[in-house]
Design a protein around this motif. Structure first.
Motif, PDB file in Angstrom:
ATOM      1  N   PHE A 431       0.860  -1.184   0.000  1.00  7.85           N
ATOM      2  CA  PHE A 431       0.000   0.000   0.000  1.00  7.85           C
ATOM      3  C   PHE A 431       0.902   1.241   0.000  1.00  7.85           C
ATOM      4  O   PHE A 431       1.709   1.439   0.912  1.00  7.85           O
ATOM      5  CB  PHE A 431      -0.924   0.004   1.215  1.00  7.85           C
ATOM      6  N   LYS A 432       0.745   2.049  -1.036  1.00  9.90           N
ATOM      7  CA  LYS A 432       1.595   3.223  -1.219  1.00  9.90           C
ATOM      8  C   LYS A 432       0.798   4.509  -0.981  1.00  9.90           C
ATOM      9  O   LYS A 432      -0.394   4.585  -1.295  1.00  9.90           O
ATOM     10  CB  LYS A 432       2.182   3.248  -2.634  1.00  9.90           C
ATOM     11  N   VAL A 433       1.489   5.506  -0.451  1.00 12.95           N
ATOM     12  CA  VAL A 433       0.871   6.814  -0.216  1.00 12.95           C
ATOM     13  C   VAL A 433       1.021   7.660  -1.473  1.00 12.95           C
ATOM     14  O   VAL A 433       2.137   7.879  -1.956  1.00 12.95           O
ATOM     15  CB  VAL A 433       1.527   7.530   0.988  1.00 12.95           C
ATOM     16  N   TYR A 434      -0.128   8.091  -2.016  1.00 15.13           N
ATOM     17  CA  TYR A 434      -0.149   9.055  -3.113  1.00 15.13           C
ATOM     18  C   TYR A 434      -0.678  10.370  -2.547  1.00 15.13           C
ATOM     19  O   TYR A 434      -1.559  10.372  -1.680  1.00 15.13           O
ATOM     20  CB  TYR A 434      -1.058   8.574  -4.241  1.00 15.13           C
ATOM     21  N   LYS A 445      -0.981  28.160  -5.854  1.00 17.20           N
ATOM     22  CA  LYS A 445       0.218  27.448  -5.445  1.00 17.20           C
ATOM     23  C   LYS A 445      -0.177  26.329  -4.478  1.00 17.20           C
ATOM     24  O   LYS A 445      -1.214  26.407  -3.808  1.00 17.20           O
ATOM     25  CB  LYS A 445       1.210  28.388  -4.768  1.00 17.20           C
ATOM     26  N   ILE A 446       0.680  25.328  -4.387  1.00 25.76           N
ATOM     27  CA  ILE A 446       0.394  24.207  -3.490  1.00 25.76           C
ATOM     28  C   ILE A 446       0.436  24.690  -2.055  1.00 25.76           C
ATOM     29  O   ILE A 446       1.447  25.233  -1.585  1.00 25.76           O
ATOM     30  CB  ILE A 446       1.400  23.057  -3.691  1.00 25.76           C
ATOM     31  N   ALA A 447      -0.685  24.484  -1.362  1.00 21.88           N
ATOM     32  CA  ALA A 447      -0.779  24.905   0.034  1.00 21.88           C
ATOM     33  C   ALA A 447      -1.143  23.735   0.945  1.00 21.88           C
ATOM     34  O   ALA A 447      -1.362  23.929   2.143  1.00 21.88           O
ATOM     35  CB  ALA A 447      -1.812  26.015   0.174  1.00 21.88           C
ATOM     36  N   GLY A 448      -1.214  22.562   0.381  1.00 21.03           N
ATOM     37  CA  GLY A 448      -1.548  21.378   1.175  1.00 21.03           C
ATOM     38  C   GLY A 448      -1.678  20.171   0.264  1.00 21.03           C
ATOM     39  O   GLY A 448      -1.452  20.235  -0.951  1.00 21.03           O
ATOM     40  N   ALA A 449      -2.062  19.057   0.852  1.00 22.08           N
ATOM     41  CA  ALA A 449      -2.227  17.829   0.064  1.00 22.08           C
ATOM     42  C   ALA A 449      -3.133  16.862   0.821  1.00 22.08           C
ATOM     43  O   ALA A 449      -3.309  16.964   2.049  1.00 22.08           O
ATOM     44  CB  ALA A 449      -0.873  17.183  -0.209  1.00 22.08           C
ATOM     45  N   GLU A 450      -3.691  15.961   0.059  1.00 21.50           N
ATOM     46  CA  GLU A 450      -4.485  14.878   0.664  1.00 21.50           C
ATOM     47  C   GLU A 450      -3.787  13.555   0.387  1.00 21.50           C
ATOM     48  O   GLU A 450      -3.388  13.283  -0.753  1.00 21.50           O
ATOM     49  CB  GLU A 450      -5.908  14.837   0.108  1.00 21.50           C
ATOM     50  N   ALA A 451      -3.608  12.748   1.449  1.00 25.10           N
ATOM     51  CA  ALA A 451      -2.969  11.430   1.301  1.00 25.10           C
ATOM     52  C   ALA A 451      -4.015  10.414   0.864  1.00 25.10           C
ATOM     53  O   ALA A 451      -5.036  10.219   1.532  1.00 25.10           O
ATOM     54  CB  ALA A 451      -2.334  11.009   2.619  1.00 25.10           C
ATOM     55  N   GLU A 487       0.618   6.653   9.883  1.00 27.90           N
ATOM     56  CA  GLU A 487       2.018   6.504  10.263  1.00 27.90           C
ATOM     57  C   GLU A 487       2.945   6.826   9.095  1.00 27.90           C
ATOM     58  O   GLU A 487       3.998   7.462   9.277  1.00 27.90           O
ATOM     59  CB  GLU A 487       2.271   5.083  10.767  1.00 27.90           C
ATOM     60  N   GLU A 488       2.559   6.413   7.871  1.00 29.11           N
ATOM     61  CA  GLU A 488       3.385   6.710   6.701  1.00 29.11           C
ATOM     62  C   GLU A 488       3.461   8.219   6.447  1.00 29.11           C
ATOM     63  O   GLU A 488       4.525   8.744   6.082  1.00 29.11           O
ATOM     64  CB  GLU A 488       2.823   5.990   5.471  1.00 29.11           C
ATOM     65  N   VAL A 489       2.346   8.921   6.631  1.00 32.02           N
ATOM     66  CA  VAL A 489       2.347  10.376   6.440  1.00 32.02           C
ATOM     67  C   VAL A 489       3.207  11.043   7.505  1.00 32.02           C
ATOM     68  O   VAL A 489       4.007  11.956   7.212  1.00 32.02           O
ATOM     69  CB  VAL A 489       0.905  10.918   6.475  1.00 32.02           C
ATOM     70  N   VAL A 506      -0.967  17.946   5.459  1.00 33.08           N
ATOM     71  CA  VAL A 506      -1.397  16.769   4.695  1.00 33.08           C
ATOM     72  C   VAL A 506      -2.589  16.158   5.416  1.00 33.08           C
ATOM     73  O   VAL A 506      -2.518  15.853   6.615  1.00 33.08           O
ATOM     74  CB  VAL A 506      -0.265  15.734   4.567  1.00 33.08           C
ATOM     75  N   SER A 507      -3.684  16.015   4.699  1.00 30.55           N
ATOM     76  CA  SER A 507      -4.896  15.455   5.309  1.00 30.55           C
ATOM     77  C   SER A 507      -4.919  13.939   5.120  1.00 30.55           C
ATOM     78  O   SER A 507      -4.526  13.416   4.075  1.00 30.55           O
ATOM     79  CB  SER A 507      -6.148  16.079   4.698  1.00 30.55           C
ATOM     80  N   VAL A 508      -5.381  13.247   6.153  1.00 32.45           N
ATOM     81  CA  VAL A 508      -5.479  11.780   6.152  1.00 32.45           C
ATOM     82  C   VAL A 508      -6.901  11.399   6.537  1.00 32.45           C
ATOM     83  O   VAL A 508      -7.456  11.928   7.508  1.00 32.45           O
ATOM     84  CB  VAL A 508      -4.481  11.154   7.153  1.00 32.45           C
ATOM     85  N   ASN A 509      -7.472  10.489   5.789  1.00 29.30           N
ATOM     86  CA  ASN A 509      -8.844  10.047   6.072  1.00 29.30           C
ATOM     87  C   ASN A 509      -8.880   9.163   7.311  1.00 29.30           C
ATOM     88  O   ASN A 509      -8.038   8.278   7.488  1.00 29.30           O
ATOM     89  CB  ASN A 509      -9.417   9.259   4.888  1.00 29.30           C
TER      90      ASN A 509
END
Length: 670
Positions: A431-434, A445-451, A487-489, A506-509
């Motif tokens: 399982f990989k984090v995208y 501009k990039i101000a965040g991301a969703e894992a 944990e990966e994030v 970075v947001s995680v569900n």
């Protein structure tokens, strides 16, 4: 059915009655043999007692009357015989010397010259009823014959206990065997060099037979009592086993047959249908909104409704078919059919009959059908297939009948494959984090991301989340996957910190299943704090549907997470039946607007109007707004105009591996 459960049920049914019946037969046989042995021993004891008594009596007569008068027998004859005759059983007295006759009370005297061996007599088939037998002191095993009189050595008599001498049957003149009734014996006593012979006539009287009969009756009564007791025990065992079986196969709600009974009978019918002469289908029938019915009318009314369903369905079942209550408002049926039209018609008839129970209330039913293929025997697997077909029915499907087909079979096999390999995949880090970037609406501009998770399978390649996430949500594995992603994030954020790179949130569900545990906040902190990452760069996304579970636990957990410095966002707002009440009670930091507001022909303008109002409401509640699923420039311009904070969608970037995200982030910030 699990192997352990199946084993326990078989153990309950394993007790057989035949061993008990065989045990009864064996015990009766043993009793009968023992009774014969006792009767035979009793008969021998009676005869032995008679012989012992007559021998002792004869010895006393010799000592009392013969020995004192041995020298003057002729002159004392009358007196001696008078005294002797008074003793019962004494017929005659004779005296001999060296095998020659000296004197006899009545002229009878055994012929000592007529000797034959016992074995010769035995092989001739001769017996001893109503014959005279001499009991001698001679230790040799010989029999002395004198007409119908025989002499047997006393030692031989003791050794053989009269078994082969007295208790015999003999043929009379007509060749018919006669039982022992009387016996004449010569007892021999040595007196002063003479042989004194005393002839006894022993008779087995009727009261001796009565004694034996009493013994027989006693044994018969004991045997009868034991047989009656044993039969009662076996009958009680049969009744108990019948009760256990009945309870085992009875449904507690409807009072009819339950799921175990359905499996047992269905497997039996399918096993007998080896040549596929009959076409069978396993049907899953479900009443929709049963809980709502119970809420409106009460649980008792709901259970009574299921009882009436059972009675109606029982009438619809034909010979060689099976029906049972499965659980809640689900029923399992094994039906015969000619073709697809035939079984569909039967299902419609059944639904109409069930709807007739409550004429004033419209009941809705969904039906899944799995055709039984040739050689198929696993009833549970086929019923699960029928349930899968039911689950795939669309809400507006009419008629609500679905057949399990090859595509569903493929999906079922895929689910099995996923469940078989998910533990291994997690262990091997398949399982990989995208990361999908979130852009600021004004600066772009990039101000965040969703894992987002992707499964890189060794043979299947890249597997999209919609092919495994729903499976994980059903089987509970989503809890482990969420922890893994979190944990990966955190690990990646720690790496960026170590490399001196600036951090972006970075947001995680976080799945709704997590919110059943009251220590969720402590659990998440324990994962993040291992890597010493600031809490504010981790955003925790929860879906609005989590609000409809245990609301109090959710509220407490969200408050604890915000107190720990985490950013909490509500994902997919507007995707379902949104409740403004959730915004009132949940103190969240970010509101993510669902992409469906920007799609749909003829409804885009209305959607944008709603989005505009939602953004305005969020600003007033001091929440940031993220619009996801944005795919064109017009949507970006509209959101920027409405002062939306962040934009996420394919217009800017798709989800990408971490390495690509790092490169893209450097491009937008340089």
């Amino acid at each position: 059915m699990s192997k352990a459960k199946d084993k326990r049920i078989k153990k309950l049914k394993r007790h057989r009655i035949w061993p008990s019946i065989f045990g009864l037969f064996l015990i009766v046989l043993v009793f009968f043999v023992c009774m014969l042995i006792v009767l035979a021993s009793s008969a021998v004891e009676v005869v032995d007692d008679k012989l012992t008594t007559s021998y002792d009596t004869s010895g006393q007569i010799v000592k009392r009357y013969v020995e004192p008068n041995i020298e003057n027998l002729d002159h004392s004859y009358e007196g001696i015989m008078t005294d002797i005759v008074l003793n019962e059983g004494i017929d005659a007295v004779s005296i001999g010397r060296n095998g020659k006759k000296v004197w006899s009370s009545d002229g009878r005297y055994p012929d000592q010259n007529a000797r034959i061996s016992y074995m010769e007599l035995f092989h001739e088939g001769r017996g001893y009823t109503d014959y005279d037998i001499i009991i001698e002191e001679d230790p040799q095993n010989v029999i002395v014959k004198d007409g119908d009189t025989y002499a047997v050595s006393k030692d031989f008599l003791k050794k053989n206990n009269l078994k082969n001498v007295i208790v015999q049957l003999v043929k009379d003149d007509d060749g018919i065997y006669q039982p022992l009734a009387s016996l004449k014996l010569w007892y021999v006593f040595p007196v002063d060099g003479l042989e004194v012979y005393v002839l006894n006539h022993i008779v087995v009287y009727s009261y001796d037979i009565v004694y034996l009969m009493l013994v027989f009756v006693l044994f018969a009564m004991l045997l009868a009592i034991f047989i009656i007791y044993y039969i009662c025990t076996v009958l009680s065992m049969i009744a108990s086993q019948s009760k256990v079986t009945k309870v085992l196969y009875t449904d507690l709600v409807t009072g009819g047959e339950n799921w175990l009974s359905f499996i047992r009978k269905s497997e039996r019918y399918l096993k007998r249908n080896r040549n596929n002469k009959r076409k069978y289908a396993i049907v899953h029938l479900r009443m929709e909104k049963y809980r709502s019915f119970c809420t409106c009318f009460g649980v008792k009314e709901g259970e009574e409704l299921l009882e009436r369903f059972y009675r109606i369905l029982k009438k619809q079942i034909r010979s060689k078919e099976v029906m049972a209550h499965y659980e809640q408002a689900d029923f399992a049926l094994l039906l015969q059919y000619e073709d697809e039209l035939d079984i569909t018609s039967r299902i419609e008839t059944i639904k109409q009959a069930l709807n007739g129970i409550t004429p004033n209330i419209k009941l809705y039913f969904s039906v899944g059908i799995c055709m039984v293929e040739k050689g198929a025997k696993d009833v549970e697997e086929m019923y699960n297939s029928a349930m899968s077909a039911t689950a795939m029915l669309l809400e507006d499907a009419e008629p609500r009948i679905a057949f399990f087909d090859i595509e569903m079979k493929k999906q079922q096999l895929w689910e099995h494959k996923v469940e078989d390999e998910m533990e291994r995949a997690l262990k091997n880090k398949e399982f990989k984090v995208y990361l999908q970037p979130k852009y600021s609406a004004r600066e772009e501009k990039i101000a965040g991301a969703e894992a987002l998770v992707r499964w890189v399978h060794p043979s299947e390649g890249l597997i999209p989340p919609n092919r495994f996430i729903p499976i994980f949500e059903r089987n509970g594995f989503i809890l482990q996957l969420d922890d893994y992603m979190l944990e990966e994030v955190a690990k990646q954020q720690a790496k960026w910190m170590k490399d001196g790179q600036s951090l972006v949130p970075v947001s995680v569900n976080v799945s709704r299943a997590h919110f059943t545990r009251e220590d969720l906040a402590e659990h998440i902190c324990a994962i993040i704090d291992k890597y010493q990452v600031p809490h504010h760069v981790i955003e925790l996304e929860l879906t609005e549907s989590a609000f409809f579970d245990d609301k109090q636990v959710l509220l407490n957990t969200v408050n604890q997470l915000r107190e720990q410095g985490f950013v909490v966002s509500m994902d997919d707002f507007g995707a379902g039946y949104s409740s403004l009440n959730s915004l009132k009670e949940l103190h969240i930091d970010v509101l993510k607007i669902d992409a469906d507001f920007f799609r749909g022909a003829g409804s885009v303008e209305r959607g944008m109007l709603i989005v505009s109002e939602v953004i305005d409401l969020a600003k007033k509640l001091q929440m940031k707004i993220v619009a996801e699923g944005i795919e064109n420039r017009e949507q970006v311009d509209f959101l920027a105009q409405q002062e939306c904070d962040l934009i996420q969608g394919y217009y800017f970037a798709k989800p990408m591996p971490i390495e690509e995200f790092e490169e893209k982030y450097k491009e937008t910030t340089s």
